[in-house]
Scaffold this motif. Structure first.
Motif, PDB file in Angstrom:
ATOM      1  N   ASP A   6       0.811  -1.201   0.000  1.00 21.55           N
ATOM      2  CA  ASP A   6       0.000   0.000   0.000  1.00 21.55           C
ATOM      3  C   ASP A   6       0.855   1.267   0.000  1.00 21.55           C
ATOM      4  O   ASP A   6       0.349   2.368   0.004  1.00 21.55           O
ATOM      5  N   LYS A   7       2.165   1.098  -0.001  1.00 23.06           N
ATOM      6  CA  LYS A   7       3.094   2.214  -0.162  1.00 23.06           C
ATOM      7  C   LYS A   7       4.347   1.677  -0.829  1.00 23.06           C
ATOM      8  O   LYS A   7       4.523   0.460  -0.958  1.00 23.06           O
ATOM      9  N   MET A   8       5.226   2.553  -1.287  1.00 24.36           N
ATOM     10  CA  MET A   8       6.424   2.124  -1.980  1.00 24.36           C
ATOM     11  C   MET A   8       7.208   1.150  -1.092  1.00 24.36           C
ATOM     12  O   MET A   8       7.441   1.425   0.083  1.00 24.36           O
ATOM     13  N   SER A   9       7.568  -0.006  -1.657  1.00 19.97           N
ATOM     14  CA  SER A   9       8.232  -1.057  -0.893  1.00 19.97           C
ATOM     15  C   SER A   9       9.357  -1.675  -1.702  1.00 19.97           C
ATOM     16  O   SER A   9       9.372  -1.583  -2.926  1.00 19.97           O
ATOM     17  N   LEU A  10      10.249  -2.318  -1.001  1.00 21.86           N
ATOM     18  CA  LEU A  10      11.338  -3.049  -1.628  1.00 21.86           C
ATOM     19  C   LEU A  10      11.079  -4.528  -1.402  1.00 21.86           C
ATOM     20  O   LEU A  10      10.859  -4.964  -0.272  1.00 21.86           O
ATOM     21  N   LEU A  11      11.052  -5.296  -2.464  1.00 24.79           N
ATOM     22  CA  LEU A  11      10.814  -6.720  -2.369  1.00 24.79           C
ATOM     23  C   LEU A  11      12.121  -7.445  -2.646  1.00 24.79           C
ATOM     24  O   LEU A  11      12.759  -7.223  -3.679  1.00 24.79           O
ATOM     25  N   ILE A  12      12.522  -8.318  -1.723  1.00 31.45           N
ATOM     26  CA  ILE A  12      13.783  -9.051  -1.846  1.00 31.45           C
ATOM     27  C   ILE A  12      13.461 -10.538  -1.910  1.00 31.45           C
ATOM     28  O   ILE A  12      12.639 -11.037  -1.147  1.00 31.45           O
ATOM     29  N   THR A  13      14.129 -11.239  -2.792  1.00 28.85           N
ATOM     30  CA  THR A  13      13.968 -12.677  -2.899  1.00 28.85           C
ATOM     31  C   THR A  13      15.120 -13.354  -2.176  1.00 28.85           C
ATOM     32  O   THR A  13      16.291 -13.018  -2.398  1.00 28.85           O
ATOM     33  N   LEU A  14      14.789 -14.307  -1.295  1.00 31.06           N
ATOM     34  CA  LEU A  14      15.806 -15.043  -0.550  1.00 31.06           C
ATOM     35  C   LEU A  14      15.562 -16.539  -0.686  1.00 31.06           C
ATOM     36  O   LEU A  14      14.413 -16.986  -0.737  1.00 31.06           O
ATOM     37  N   ARG A  15      16.628 -17.303  -0.698  1.00 29.16           N
ATOM     38  CA  ARG A  15      16.492 -18.756  -0.636  1.00 29.16           C
ATOM     39  C   ARG A  15      16.194 -19.124   0.818  1.00 29.16           C
ATOM     40  O   ARG A  15      16.429 -18.347   1.741  1.00 29.16           O
ATOM     41  N   LYS A  16      15.685 -20.335   1.022  1.00 30.88           N
ATOM     42  CA  LYS A  16      15.274 -20.766   2.348  1.00 30.88           C
ATOM     43  C   LYS A  16      16.408 -20.636   3.370  1.00 30.88           C
ATOM     44  O   LYS A  16      16.205 -20.125   4.475  1.00 30.88           O
ATOM     45  N   ALA A  17      17.609 -21.082   3.034  1.00 31.59           N
ATOM     46  CA  ALA A  17      18.742 -21.021   3.963  1.00 31.59           C
ATOM     47  C   ALA A  17      19.080 -19.573   4.316  1.00 31.59           C
ATOM     48  O   ALA A  17      19.342 -19.250   5.483  1.00 31.59           O
ATOM     49  N   PHE A  19      17.009 -17.087   4.242  1.00 31.96           N
ATOM     50  CA  PHE A  19      15.903 -16.567   5.026  1.00 31.96           C
ATOM     51  C   PHE A  19      16.048 -16.955   6.501  1.00 31.96           C
ATOM     52  O   PHE A  19      15.880 -16.128   7.392  1.00 31.96           O
ATOM     53  N   HIS A  20      16.397 -18.216   6.758  1.00 35.24           N
ATOM     54  CA  HIS A  20      16.577 -18.672   8.137  1.00 35.24           C
ATOM     55  C   HIS A  20      17.764 -17.967   8.804  1.00 35.24           C
ATOM     56  O   HIS A  20      17.692 -17.625   9.982  1.00 35.24           O
ATOM     57  N   THR A  21      18.816 -17.724   8.058  1.00 28.54           N
ATOM     58  CA  THR A  21      19.952 -16.975   8.594  1.00 28.54           C
ATOM     59  C   THR A  21      19.519 -15.557   8.933  1.00 28.54           C
ATOM     60  O   THR A  21      19.857 -15.026   9.996  1.00 28.54           O
ATOM     61  N   PHE A  22      18.757 -14.948   8.045  1.00 30.21           N
ATOM     62  CA  PHE A  22      18.232 -13.603   8.278  1.00 30.21           C
ATOM     63  C   PHE A  22      17.403 -13.549   9.559  1.00 30.21           C
ATOM     64  O   PHE A  22      17.570 -12.661  10.386  1.00 30.21           O
ATOM     65  N   LEU A  23      16.519 -14.550   9.749  1.00 28.18           N
ATOM     66  CA  LEU A  23      15.665 -14.566  10.939  1.00 28.18           C
ATOM     67  C   LEU A  23      16.488 -14.683  12.222  1.00 28.18           C
ATOM     68  O   LEU A  23      16.169 -14.052  13.227  1.00 28.18           O
ATOM     69  N   ARG A  24      17.548 -15.477  12.176  1.00 29.97           N
ATOM     70  CA  ARG A  24      18.396 -15.615  13.369  1.00 29.97           C
ATOM     71  C   ARG A  24      19.112 -14.314  13.696  1.00 29.97           C
ATOM     72  O   ARG A  24      19.274 -13.961  14.859  1.00 29.97           O
ATOM     73  N   THR A  25      19.530 -13.572  12.692  1.00 27.18           N
ATOM     74  CA  THR A  25      20.284 -12.342  12.940  1.00 27.18           C
ATOM     75  C   THR A  25      19.402 -11.200  13.423  1.00 27.18           C
ATOM     76  O   THR A  25      19.862 -10.350  14.169  1.00 27.18           O
ATOM     77  N   VAL A  26      18.131 -11.177  13.027  1.00 25.88           N
ATOM     78  CA  VAL A  26      17.256 -10.092  13.449  1.00 25.88           C
ATOM     79  C   VAL A  26      16.408 -10.464  14.670  1.00 25.88           C
ATOM     80  O   VAL A  26      15.638  -9.660  15.147  1.00 25.88           O
ATOM     81  N   ASP A  27      16.558 -11.686  15.139  1.00 26.33           N
ATOM     82  CA  ASP A  27      15.878 -12.137  16.350  1.00 26.33           C
ATOM     83  C   ASP A  27      14.362 -11.942  16.261  1.00 26.33           C
ATOM     84  O   ASP A  27      13.746 -11.278  17.097  1.00 26.33           O
ATOM     85  N   ASP A  29      10.688 -13.924  16.033  1.00 26.52           N
ATOM     86  CA  ASP A  29       9.981 -15.189  16.216  1.00 26.52           C
ATOM     87  C   ASP A  29       9.015 -15.329  15.036  1.00 26.52           C
ATOM     88  O   ASP A  29       7.873 -14.864  15.087  1.00 26.52           O
ATOM     89  N   PHE A  30       9.513 -15.938  13.958  1.00 26.09           N
ATOM     90  CA  PHE A  30       8.751 -15.996  12.711  1.00 26.09           C
ATOM     91  C   PHE A  30       7.457 -16.782  12.875  1.00 26.09           C
ATOM     92  O   PHE A  30       6.421 -16.404  12.318  1.00 26.09           O
ATOM     93  N   ASP A  31       7.477 -17.877  13.656  1.00 26.60           N
ATOM     94  CA  ASP A  31       6.253 -18.652  13.859  1.00 26.60           C
ATOM     95  C   ASP A  31       5.176 -17.806  14.521  1.00 26.60           C
ATOM     96  O   ASP A  31       4.015 -17.821  14.116  1.00 26.60           O
ATOM     97  N   LYS A  32       5.558 -17.048  15.538  1.00 26.65           N
ATOM     98  CA  LYS A  32       4.586 -16.179  16.213  1.00 26.65           C
ATOM     99  C   LYS A  32       4.089 -15.094  15.255  1.00 26.65           C
ATOM    100  O   LYS A  32       2.902 -14.786  15.225  1.00 26.65           O
ATOM    101  N   LEU A  33       4.988 -14.551  14.467  1.00 28.29           N
ATOM    102  CA  LEU A  33       4.608 -13.532  13.490  1.00 28.29           C
ATOM    103  C   LEU A  33       3.590 -14.099  12.501  1.00 28.29           C
ATOM    104  O   LEU A  33       2.579 -13.460  12.198  1.00 28.29           O
ATOM    105  N   MET A  34       3.822 -15.311  12.016  1.00 28.19           N
ATOM    106  CA  MET A  34       2.892 -15.939  11.068  1.00 28.19           C
ATOM    107  C   MET A  34       1.538 -16.210  11.722  1.00 28.19           C
ATOM    108  O   MET A  34       0.486 -16.001  11.109  1.00 28.19           O
ATOM    109  N   ARG A  35       1.538 -16.688  12.970  1.00 27.48           N
ATOM    110  CA  ARG A  35       0.265 -16.932  13.668  1.00 27.48           C
ATOM    111  C   ARG A  35      -0.494 -15.619  13.838  1.00 27.48           C
ATOM    112  O   ARG A  35      -1.696 -15.552  13.614  1.00 27.48           O
ATOM    113  N   SER A  36       0.223 -14.585  14.227  1.00 25.11           N
ATOM    114  CA  SER A  36      -0.405 -13.276  14.431  1.00 25.11           C
ATOM    115  C   SER A  36      -1.016 -12.755  13.134  1.00 25.11           C
ATOM    116  O   SER A  36      -2.165 -12.310  13.103  1.00 25.11           O
TER     117      SER A  36
END
Length: 188
Positions: A6-17, A19-27, A29-36
């Motif tokens: 709904d506003k100007m955004s940057l879309l980045i494509t990541l491979r699964k590995a 993506f998981h590295t990214f999630l660990r570095t930014v701390d 909780d992706f599962d909670k985020l998805m449930r929410s």
């Protein structure tokens, strides 16, 4: 996947590995985020106003702490008549057939809530059977986790939650304990 911005955004494509590295570095909780996000989507698309019983500020975060994502393959039984009624399920994706003796089979699709009467009316066992037709993803919450969601909230929040879910299947105590319900009930 579809991405809508709904506003100007940057879309980045990541491979699964990556993506998981990214999630660990930014701390995050992706599962909670998805449930929410799934709960928020179900509320917005299927008008499940029972979510509104919780304070707006942290509504989806609180619910995401307690809801769990479940994946069921075709022909699997989610719950069976006579089993302990310990969880209610919201269908996020897929199709489920529910059957109860003496009642026509019902199809639950995205947005359907399964087992709600049994769990919220404190029935010991499920009165129906829920069987998966297509691969199905649900969000489930146990009876104990529902109580935890409302532990430090006003009593009317829990009653409002249950009234909105149970509708005509509510018990009289739901009406008597609700400030608006008791006003209408008193007029009779």
């Amino acid at each position: 996947a579809t991405v809508i911005a709904d506003k100007m955004s940057l879309l980045i494509t990541l491979r699964k590995a990556e993506f998981h590295t990214f999630l660990r570095t930014v701390d995050i909780d992706f599962d909670k985020l998805m449930r929410s996000r799934s709960l928020e989507h179900l509320r917005n698309c299927y008008k499940h106003y029972f979510f509104d019983a919780l304070p707006e500020k942290d509504r989806y975060s609180v619910l995401a702490d307690y809801f769990r994502i479940n994946v069921f393959e075709p022909c699997k039984v989610i719950f069976e008549r006579g089993q302990p009624a310990d969880k209610l399920y919201i269908v996020a994706y897929g199709e489920v057939l529910t059957s109860e003796p003496g009642i026509d089979r019902d199809t639950g699709k995205k947005g359907s809530i399964l087992g709600v009467r049994d769990v919220l009316n404190d029935n010991a066992n499920y009165a129906s059977t829920a069987e998966v037709v297509d691969r199905t993803i649900t969000l489930s919450i146990s009876r104990q986790d529902i109580e935890s969601c409302f532990r430090d909230k006003p009593l009317t929040a829990r009653i409002d939650f249950e009234l909105k879910l149970l509708r005509e299947d509510c018990r009289v105590n739901h009406v008597l304990e609700h400030p608006i319900g008791i006003r209408y009930f008193s007029k009779w």
